[in-house]
Design a protein around this motif. Structure first.
Motif, PDB file in Angstrom:
ATOM      1  N   ILE A 129       0.848  -1.095  -0.105  1.00 16.36           N
ATOM      2  CA  ILE A 129       0.005  -0.071  -0.021  1.00 16.36           C
ATOM      3  C   ILE A 129       0.864   1.241  -0.142  1.00 16.36           C
ATOM      4  CG2 ILE A 129      -1.671   1.429   1.378  1.00 16.36           C
ATOM      5  CD1 ILE A 129      -2.835  -1.376   2.587  1.00 16.36           C
ATOM      6  N   GLN A 130       0.413   2.163  -0.844  1.00 14.29           N
ATOM      7  CA  GLN A 130       1.312   3.481  -0.836  1.00 14.29           C
ATOM      8  C   GLN A 130       0.600   4.644  -1.108  1.00 14.29           C
ATOM      9  OE1 GLN A 130       4.720   3.581  -3.434  1.00 14.29           O
ATOM     10  NE2 GLN A 130       4.615   5.598  -3.929  1.00 14.29           N
ATOM     11  N   ASN A 131       0.899   5.675  -0.283  1.00 15.30           N
ATOM     12  CA  ASN A 131      -0.075   6.911  -0.428  1.00 15.30           C
ATOM     13  C   ASN A 131       1.099   7.924  -0.221  1.00 15.30           C
ATOM     14  OD1 ASN A 131      -2.505   5.731  -0.217  1.00 15.30           O
ATOM     15  ND2 ASN A 131      -2.470   6.072   1.780  1.00 15.30           N
ATOM     16  N   ASN A 132       1.078   9.102  -1.291  1.00 15.35           N
ATOM     17  CA  ASN A 132       1.979  10.051  -1.449  1.00 15.35           C
ATOM     18  C   ASN A 132       1.312  11.262  -1.831  1.00 15.35           C
ATOM     19  OD1 ASN A 132       2.776   8.059  -3.800  1.00 15.35           O
ATOM     20  ND2 ASN A 132       3.212  10.082  -4.371  1.00 15.35           N
ATOM     21  N   HIS A 133       2.061  12.406  -1.586  1.00 20.98           N
ATOM     22  CA  HIS A 133       1.763  13.772  -2.151  1.00 20.98           C
ATOM     23  C   HIS A 133       2.927  13.755  -3.045  1.00 20.98           C
ATOM     24  CE1 HIS A 133      -1.247  14.325   1.032  1.00 20.98           C
ATOM     25  NE2 HIS A 133      -1.629  15.185   0.072  1.00 20.98           N
ATOM     26  N   SER A 134       3.378  15.045  -3.638  1.00 22.86           N
ATOM     27  CA  SER A 134       4.417  15.062  -4.549  1.00 22.86           C
ATOM     28  C   SER A 134       5.106  16.337  -4.270  1.00 22.86           C
ATOM     29  CB  SER A 134       4.056  15.091  -5.983  1.00 22.86           C
ATOM     30  OG  SER A 134       4.943  15.175  -6.893  1.00 22.86           O
ATOM     31  N   TYR A 135       6.305  16.675  -4.809  1.00 25.03           N
ATOM     32  CA  TYR A 135       6.835  18.193  -5.126  1.00 25.03           C
ATOM     33  C   TYR A 135       6.119  18.723  -5.956  1.00 25.03           C
ATOM     34  CZ  TYR A 135       8.833  16.706  -9.525  1.00 25.03           C
ATOM     35  OH  TYR A 135       8.908  16.239 -10.981  1.00 25.03           O
ATOM     36  N   LEU A 136       5.096  18.239  -6.613  1.00 26.54           N
ATOM     37  CA  LEU A 136       4.121  19.134  -7.488  1.00 26.54           C
ATOM     38  C   LEU A 136       2.861  19.350  -6.867  1.00 26.54           C
ATOM     39  CD1 LEU A 136       4.767  16.944 -10.901  1.00 26.54           C
ATOM     40  CD2 LEU A 136       5.468  19.342 -10.342  1.00 26.54           C
ATOM     41  N   ASP A 137       2.417  20.705  -6.917  1.00 27.90           N
ATOM     42  CA  ASP A 137       1.156  20.998  -6.333  1.00 27.90           C
ATOM     43  C   ASP A 137       0.148  20.394  -6.519  1.00 27.90           C
ATOM     44  OD1 ASP A 137       2.486  23.086  -4.935  1.00 27.90           O
ATOM     45  OD2 ASP A 137       2.160  24.369  -6.458  1.00 27.90           O
ATOM     46  N   ARG A 138      -0.704  19.601  -5.903  1.00 28.34           N
ATOM     47  CA  ARG A 138      -2.084  19.108  -6.042  1.00 28.34           C
ATOM     48  C   ARG A 138      -2.046  17.564  -6.544  1.00 28.34           C
ATOM     49  NH1 ARG A 138      -2.252  24.087  -8.341  1.00 28.34           N
ATOM     50  NH2 ARG A 138      -1.893  23.539 -10.283  1.00 28.34           N
ATOM     51  N   LEU A 139      -0.800  17.171  -6.739  1.00 26.52           N
ATOM     52  CA  LEU A 139      -0.467  15.662  -7.305  1.00 26.52           C
ATOM     53  C   LEU A 139      -0.719  14.688  -6.000  1.00 26.52           C
ATOM     54  CD1 LEU A 139      -0.143  13.574  -9.180  1.00 26.52           C
ATOM     55  CD2 LEU A 139       2.450  13.776  -9.203  1.00 26.52           C
ATOM     56  N   ARG A 140      -1.452  14.061  -6.047  1.00 28.61           N
ATOM     57  CA  ARG A 140      -1.367  13.010  -4.813  1.00 28.61           C
ATOM     58  C   ARG A 140      -1.776  11.416  -5.460  1.00 28.61           C
ATOM     59  NH1 ARG A 140      -5.450  13.054   0.729  1.00 28.61           N
ATOM     60  NH2 ARG A 140      -4.335  11.066   1.535  1.00 28.61           N
ATOM     61  N   GLU A 141      -1.110  10.478  -5.192  1.00 26.32           N
ATOM     62  CA  GLU A 141      -1.126   9.128  -5.395  1.00 26.32           C
ATOM     63  C   GLU A 141      -1.423   8.175  -4.437  1.00 26.32           C
ATOM     64  OE1 GLU A 141       1.846   8.779  -9.084  1.00 26.32           O
ATOM     65  OE2 GLU A 141       2.809   9.767  -7.225  1.00 26.32           O
ATOM     66  N   LYS A 142      -2.190   7.139  -5.007  1.00 33.77           N
ATOM     67  CA  LYS A 142      -2.602   6.099  -3.973  1.00 33.77           C
ATOM     68  C   LYS A 142      -2.400   4.555  -4.838  1.00 33.77           C
ATOM     69  CE  LYS A 142      -6.006   8.457  -1.162  1.00 33.77           C
ATOM     70  NZ  LYS A 142      -7.587   8.269  -0.710  1.00 33.77           N
ATOM     71  N   LYS A 143      -1.767   3.942  -4.302  1.00 31.94           N
ATOM     72  CA  LYS A 143      -1.316   2.622  -5.047  1.00 31.94           C
ATOM     73  C   LYS A 143      -1.583   1.262  -3.943  1.00 31.94           C
ATOM     74  CE  LYS A 143       2.233   4.855  -7.233  1.00 31.94           C
ATOM     75  NZ  LYS A 143       3.865   4.968  -7.688  1.00 31.94           N
ATOM     76  N   ARG A 144      -2.454   0.250  -4.639  1.00 31.04           N
ATOM     77  CA  ARG A 144      -2.794  -0.953  -3.939  1.00 31.04           C
ATOM     78  C   ARG A 144      -2.568  -2.131  -4.705  1.00 31.04           C
ATOM     79  NH1 ARG A 144      -3.414   2.736  -1.316  1.00 31.04           N
ATOM     80  NH2 ARG A 144      -5.332   3.597   0.143  1.00 31.04           N
ATOM     81  N   ILE A 145      -1.453  -2.880  -4.068  1.00 33.59           N
ATOM     82  CA  ILE A 145      -1.285  -4.014  -4.941  1.00 33.59           C
ATOM     83  C   ILE A 145      -1.247  -5.443  -3.981  1.00 33.59           C
ATOM     84  CG2 ILE A 145       0.844  -5.409  -5.836  1.00 33.59           C
ATOM     85  CD1 ILE A 145       1.201  -1.348  -5.029  1.00 33.59           C
ATOM     86  N   LEU A 146      -1.827  -6.630  -4.592  1.00 37.26           N
ATOM     87  CA  LEU A 146      -1.763  -7.896  -4.270  1.00 37.26           C
ATOM     88  C   LEU A 146      -1.489  -8.857  -5.030  1.00 37.26           C
ATOM     89  CD1 LEU A 146      -2.711  -9.436  -1.751  1.00 37.26           C
ATOM     90  CD2 LEU A 146      -5.134  -9.394  -2.762  1.00 37.26           C
ATOM     91  N   TYR A 147      -0.620  -9.851  -4.730  1.00 41.11           N
ATOM     92  CA  TYR A 147      -0.130 -11.063  -5.419  1.00 41.11           C
ATOM     93  C   TYR A 147      -0.072 -12.049  -4.694  1.00 41.11           C
ATOM     94  CZ  TYR A 147       3.751 -13.634  -7.869  1.00 41.11           C
ATOM     95  OH  TYR A 147       4.069 -14.829  -8.398  1.00 41.11           O
ATOM     96  N   ALA A 148      -0.530 -13.155  -5.335  1.00 41.33           N
ATOM     97  CA  ALA A 148      -0.901 -14.411  -4.460  1.00 41.33           C
ATOM     98  C   ALA A 148      -0.262 -15.590  -5.818  1.00 41.33           C
ATOM     99  CB  ALA A 148      -2.006 -14.836  -4.039  1.00 41.33           C
TER     100      ALA A 148
END
Length: 842
Positions: free
Chosen positions: A340-359
């Motif tokens: 799981i990853q959540n982050n803002h950025s050095y760029l204004d307004r950019l926000r990211e969310k990532k979800r990964i599952l592997y089996a």
């Protein structure tokens, strides 16, 4: 019949065995165990029947038959049936038993199975295996009194697959198959191949494919906008790389191949990067290269990892990775990975969310048959997402100067991506050492991208007026079914042993998608009042309901064959060909009453030949030459909406490779030459009728260059990966092409491990250097945009608090270098940042 050479070998091996035995006895202060003496005697006897025991013999399958018994006795049997010899403290194996092993296996595979239920690990020097207890490796090595203790090598279980990099601690791999499908060592491969290993990805904090590209020798990333947008382009040798493979199976979607850049690296053991044409593997080969991402596999022993990480701009990431045998015999194994990853950025307004599952689950149906099932889910959402940065020029023709945080994205713009993949494979190894493998995979993707970015026009230097917002939307749900079946194994011809691969691949990609308006809309004012004060909220999003629908069906079918002929022990000739048929049927249905359109692109029976020659100068160095043709259908359009003709041409490569320091360090130098026709060259500021960028086809294009690379262990505990590439593309009149790609690229990263500092300290650093890039006819007066050459420095450190818990820190862009990541309306590269985390392993 015994020869003078075999008699000498018996004497030499016996002498070495007695010397090692005496040294062992002296260092341990007690008489060596009978099993050690017996094993060495068995190795000495077996040496009478062979003249040489090369390191590659450890990768050759042999018949193994060892019944369940005491582990010490089983190792004695293994020594008798292979060319391995063992050194260990007698008390190490007291009371330990093994369930045995049977079948055609490499010596390492057999050893891993014998040790799978124990807490024993090992190191290897040549054919000598030093056994050590997992919890106290240094004490075991010291008791053995061998040179291994003096070298203080990192203890790691050798993988059963020589190409696997997890657990090796290395920056190189012993084998890869991404160039020819044959499993070859780097020195045996007549093409430039880089393997980004699991250790290096962990050391450099590489979690995204874009991170990997920026750190890989010979690759560059022209990121006009946010990473993963359609303006984020990977280049190799001056050409776009759009061949993405997973476990050797191509990911096909000519309509929007950039979606494959969203793969998260937590899923993969390694990435094998082939530079140059790869038509033999992909059929429709890009002349730049390919990226083959190899998934993690379940391990023979239980292992678990948990990682927590935080960094600049509210970056938070967590990972879990657990692998375990699922029955007592270890014949069924499973692995599950999540992130799981959540982050803002050095760029204004950019926000990211990532979800990964592997089996994934593996099952040994028989000692010779392996079945594998797996599933992965990846989700990548971003708000404040843009295809480019702000305008690069003022209205008076001067260059603009923005803050690195200034974003071109409207606050309502977003990108949403999701991918689900299922795969199943079955492989069987026959008694004659032939392998038959079939893989079926199904991938379903969904993307939805609403565009809004302030890149139109040129701002007034004083008032900030004159900038316009580009807007639009695209979405789709591509689904791919693929089947790959191949057989590989040895055969004998004219009294010599050779290798062969034959196979076939089928892919079918289908996409149903609504279509939307792009760039301009009736009744919508796209003007930005003052770009200096703009916060992304105005103008608001235009009304943009679906105006039609599009149905795309893309099919490829191909058959291929590769053989490795061995006319002599020193000479290998690799010949191969793939015959491919391709169809791309695109139908557009307009809701406004405009006539529907249908475009069918098709190529049938296209032959892609491949030829390579490798000559072993000695055990360390080899010379090689390679040739392949280039054929690639293109979906780029000119300003009239016509698709460009397929890219065709020829690719040549000459080089030298070396495998040094007991195959732990690989070095290479290569010169390459490509000639092609119908090369797609973007026309700045011009568009095709569907709103995409327009291109023109250039014939007579030529690319020349050379590469130097080194990767692996240069001293005990010292890992290094470095490479330099020079590549120049010109048209038939001598004009330089692809000026947005750096002609010279140098990359280096190195780490040094200090086991005696606390529980272990690793420090490392690297630098990325590239020459200038530029593009013409971009400003209001057709000015040139130039980004001068620059260097970016990164650092890392990792400290082991215990044998299970480590802390680490990565610093990126240490000197806070300010540079553009592309030309024209590109964003600046990321400023100095830091990430730190804790890593817990069992």
């Amino acid at each position: 019949m015994r020869t003078a050479q075999s008699d000498f070998l018996i004497f030499r091996v016996n002498a070495v065995a007695q010397l090692n035995l005496s040294f062992f006895e002296a260092a341990s202060g007690m008489r060596a165990s009978v099993c050690v003496r017996q094993t060495m005697l068995a190795v000495s006897v077996s040496a009478a029947f062979v003249s040489v025991t090369p390191a590659s013999a450890q990768q050759t399958a042999v018949s193994i038959d060892i019944a369940p018994q005491l582990l010490g006795d089983a190792l004695l049997r293994l020594g008798q049936q292979t060319d391995l010899q063992f050194i260990y403290q007698p008390s190490l194996l007291n009371g330990l038993r093994t369930s045995g092993v049977k079948g055609r296996l490499t010596p390492e595979q057999a050893l891993n199975q014998l040790l799978s239920a124990s807490a024993i690990r090992y190191t290897r020097q040549g054919n000598t295996i030093t056994l050590q207890r997992r919890t106290a490796p240094q004490a075991a090595a010291t008791a053995a009194g061998s040179d291994v203790a003096q070298l203080e090598q990192i203890v790691a279980t050798l993988p059963s697959d020589p190409a696997t990099t997890e657990g090796t601690g290395s920056y190189t791999s012993q084998a890869s198959s991404s160039s020819t499908r044959l499993s070859l060592s780097p020195k045996e491969t007549p093409q430039s191949v880089t393997v980004m290993t699991r250790q290096r990805m962990d050391d450099q904090g590489i979690t995204q494919l874009s991170d990997l590209v920026q750190q890989t020798p010979g690759l560059s990333l022209d990121a006009g906008g946010n990473i993963g947008s359609d303006t984020s382009t990977i280049f190799s040798r001056g050409f776009e790389v759009d061949n993405y493979l997973i476990d050797g199976v191509g990911q096909v979607n000519s309509n929007y191949s950039r979606i494959f850049q969203s793969n998260d690296m937590v899923l993969f053991d390694r990435v094998e990067i082939v530079r140059g044409a790869t038509g033999l593997m992909s059929g429709l080969g890009s002349p730049g290269g390919s990226l083959n991402m190899i998934r993690k596999r379940p391990t023979q022993e239980f292992q678990a990892l948990a990682k927590l990480e935080a960094g600049s701009w509210d970056h938070y990431r967590s990972e879990v990775d657990v692998s375990t045998p699922m029955n007592e015999a270890g014949t069924i194994r499973g692995r599950i990975v999540g992130a799981i990853q959540n982050n803002h950025s050095y760029l204004d307004r950019l926000r990211e969310k990532k979800r990964i599952l592997y089996a994934t689950v593996e099952a040994d149906l028989t000692p010779s048959t392996l079945a594998r099932l797996g599933f992965s889910y990846q989700e990548h959402n971003a708000t404040g997402h843009a295809r480019s940065g702000r305008p690069g020029f003022y209205a008076d023709g001067g260059r603009t100067e923005w803050s690195r945080s200034d974003s071109a994205a409207a606050d309502w713009a977003y990108s949403r991506r999701r991918n689900q993949a299922f795969f199943a494979s079955l492989e069987h190894r026959f008694a004659n050492d032939w392998l038959l493998k079939g893989t079926y995979s199904y991938a379903s993707s969904r993307y939805d991208e609403v565009l809004g970015y302030a890149a139109g026009g040129f701002p007034d230097r004083q008032t900030g007026q004159g900038v316009m917002l580009w807007a639009g939307r695209w979405a789709g749900t591509p689904k791919q079914n693929s089947l790959d079946v191949y057989a590989t194994g040895p055969y004998t011809l004219f009294g010599r042993k050779h290798e062969l691969v034959v196979g076939a691949t089928l892919t079918h990609t289908e996409e149903h998608t609504p279509t939307y308006g792009l760039w301009r809309f009736d009744g919508w004012n796209n003007a930005v009042d003052n770009i200096y004060e703009w916060d992304g909220s105005t103008p608001g999003a235009p009304p943009n309901p679906p105006n039609g629908r599009m149905h795309i069906r893309e099919k490829t079918s191909s058959a291929y064959m590769t053989t490795r002929l061995r006319p002599t022990d020193a000479l290998s000739v690799i010949l191969g060909a793939r015959i491919t048929s391709w169809e791309n049927d695109k139908r557009t249905f307009d809701l406004s009453g405009t006539p529907d359109t249908s475009v069918l692109q098709a190529e049938h029976g296209k032959l892609t030949p491949y030829a390579g020659v490798v000559y072993d100068v000695n055990k360390i160095w080899s010379l090689y030459a390679g040739y392949t043709s280039i054929f690639k259908p293109q979906t780029n359009m000119d300003t009239s909406g016509n698709y460009l003709k397929p890219l065709v041409g020829n690719s040549y490569e000459l080089g030298v490779k070396g495998s040094l320091l007991d195959d732990t360090l690989n070095v290479s130098a290569a010169a390459f030459y490509l000639k092609q026709d119908n090369l797609a060259v973007a026309l700045p500021g011009e568009f095709a009728p569907d709103g995409s960028s327009a291109y023109e086809a250039v014939s007579g294009a030529r690319t020349r260059g050379f590469e130097l690379e080194v990767s692996g262990q240069i001293l005990p505990h010292w890992q290094l990966a470095a490479g330099f590439t020079r590549s120049v593309s010109k048209d038939k009149d001598g004009g330089v092409l692809s000026t947005e790609v750096a002609q010279n690229i140098f990359k280096l990263f190195t780490t040094y491990h200090m086991p005696h500092v606390g529980n272990g300290l690793t420090i490392g650093g690297g630098v990325r250097v590239q020459s200038k890039i530029y593009d013409d006819d971009l400003g209001p007066n057709k000015e040139r945009f130039t980004q001068k050459g620059y260097a970016v420095v990164d650092l890392m450190a990792r400290y082991a608090f215990t044998d299970k818990v480590s802390g680490y820190v990565n610093v990126y862009n240490l000197t806070d270098k300010k540079y553009y990541s592309g030309v024209g309306m590109a964003y600046y590269g990321a400023p100095r940042s830091i990430r730190a985390g804790v890593d817990i392993r069992y």
